[in-house]
Design a protein around this motif. Structure first.
Motif, mmCIF file in Angstrom:
data_model
loop_
_atom_site.group_PDB
_atom_site.id
_atom_site.type_symbol
_atom_site.label_atom_id
_atom_site.label_comp_id
_atom_site.label_asym_id
_atom_site.label_seq_id
_atom_site.Cartn_x
_atom_site.Cartn_y
_atom_site.Cartn_z
ATOM 1 N N TYR A 198 -3.835 -8.838 -1.518
ATOM 2 C CA TYR A 198 -3.153 -7.618 -1.096
ATOM 3 C C TYR A 198 -1.757 -7.455 -1.688
ATOM 4 O O TYR A 198 -1.057 -6.499 -1.381
ATOM 5 N N GLU A 222 -7.632 -1.538 -2.219
ATOM 6 C CA GLU A 222 -7.272 -0.439 -1.328
ATOM 7 C C GLU A 222 -8.189 0.761 -1.560
ATOM 8 O O GLU A 222 -8.637 1.408 -0.604
ATOM 9 N N MET A 252 0.839 -1.185 0.000
ATOM 10 C CA MET A 252 0.000 0.000 0.000
ATOM 11 C C MET A 252 0.880 1.243 0.000
ATOM 12 O O MET A 252 1.954 1.259 0.580
#
Length: 309
Positions: free
Chosen positions: A94, A51, A1
């Motif tokens: 992710y 996200e 992220m």
């Protein structure tokens, strides 16, 4: 992220790295333009689609022109394990590895359970808790005009549902055809059976229809032929029985049954009282048959007769 921090000292440098993302402001929001998709916005800002969805509380991949998306406060999240989740599927979601998830959460094995909370760290290793923000919704008029964007997963699901509907329809049509065929075969069998029964009825002698109203009595009956020794073959009324072997003729006592009368004889049919005999007296009759064998088979019996005229 990725965490995006815009400062005056770096604005010139960062602007070169975000060509085509001019709608992003220094406040960390992105103004959705016509033709944008979540995937395009994620690529512009080096983040994942998940996200963006988590940071903006989105439940689908559909976005609308003029919608404001939060792209600066995307933080590391806590993933709640769902039924069917594995460490590998979560790592793919992710963009991290299974070993990283195990290390961040102190896991000694690959076993996880539904409802379990897992920390997912950003690539720079900073652990953060998720803090989703609410995206500004586009006006209703713009929502009606905006085309729905479908992901590949949604398209595959739609195709699978369509294929399932076609299969169900084909099965229903096949079942209907089989039912119609079975009904047609049953109807054909019933028709054939009815025809056979009708033909059998027509072949059976309709004795009841041959009987007519008149004087009825019970008599003793025997049988004779025209080929006996000394027989002329001609009846008392002149009927040539040798020339007409199938003629229905009976010998009677004229004082009981007048000659020329039509008489219905049970088991023999309608006959003409056209002959007499020396032994035929009172309630006695003699029925004519074509052969001596028929006469012997007839024998002597009591029968019911009806004198019709």
């Amino acid at each position: 992220m990725k965490k995006f921090i815009f400062t005056l000292g770096t604005t010139a440098i960062l602007s070169a790295g975000f060509v085509g993302a001019a709608s992003a402001s220094t406040s960390g929001t992105y103004h959705v333009e016509k033709g944008d998709t979540l995937w395009k916005v994620a690529q512009k800002h080096s983040v994942s689609v998940n996200e963006l969805k988590d940071a903006n509380n989105l439940t689908s991949n559909i976005i609308y022109p003029n919608q404001e998306l939060n792209v600066a406060t995307i933080k590391e999240m806590t993933h709640k394990v769902q039924q069917g989740n594995t460490l590998w599927s979560i790592s793919q979601q992710y963009g991290v590895t299974v070993d990283q998830i195990k290390e961040w959460n102190g896991l000694k094995s690959d076993l996880i359970y539904p409802g379990e909370q897992l920390k997912i760290q950003s690539p720079n290793g900073q652990a953060q808790q998720s803090s989703p923000s609410v995206a500004q919704a586009a006006p209703e008029a713009q929502k009606a005009q905006a085309p729905a964007e479908q992901t590949q997963e949604e398209q595959q699901q739609a195709q699978a549902e369509q294929a399932q509907k076609k299969q169900q329809q084909a099965q229903a049509e096949q079942a209907q055809k089989e039912q119609q065929q079975a009904q047609a075969e049953q109807a054909q069998k019933e028709q054939q059976q009815a025809q056979a029964e009708q033909a059998q009825k027509e072949q059976q002698p309709a004795e009841s229809s041959q009987q007519a109203s008149g004087k009825s009595m019970t008599v003793e009956a025997t049988a004779y032929t025209a080929n006996c020794a000394g027989c002329s073959g001609t009846t008392a009324t002149g009927v040539d029985l040798k020339a007409n072997p199938n003629q229905k003729v009976i010998a009677v006592d004229p004082s009981v049954i007048p000659l020329g009368s039509k008489v219905y004889v049970e088991g023999y049919g309608e006959a003409v009282a056209a002959d007499t005999g020396g032994a035929i007296k009172g309630n006695r009759i003699d029925v004519f048959v074509p052969s001596e064998g028929d006469a012997q088979q007839f024998g002597r019996k009591s029968v019911k007769i009806t004198v019709m005229n």
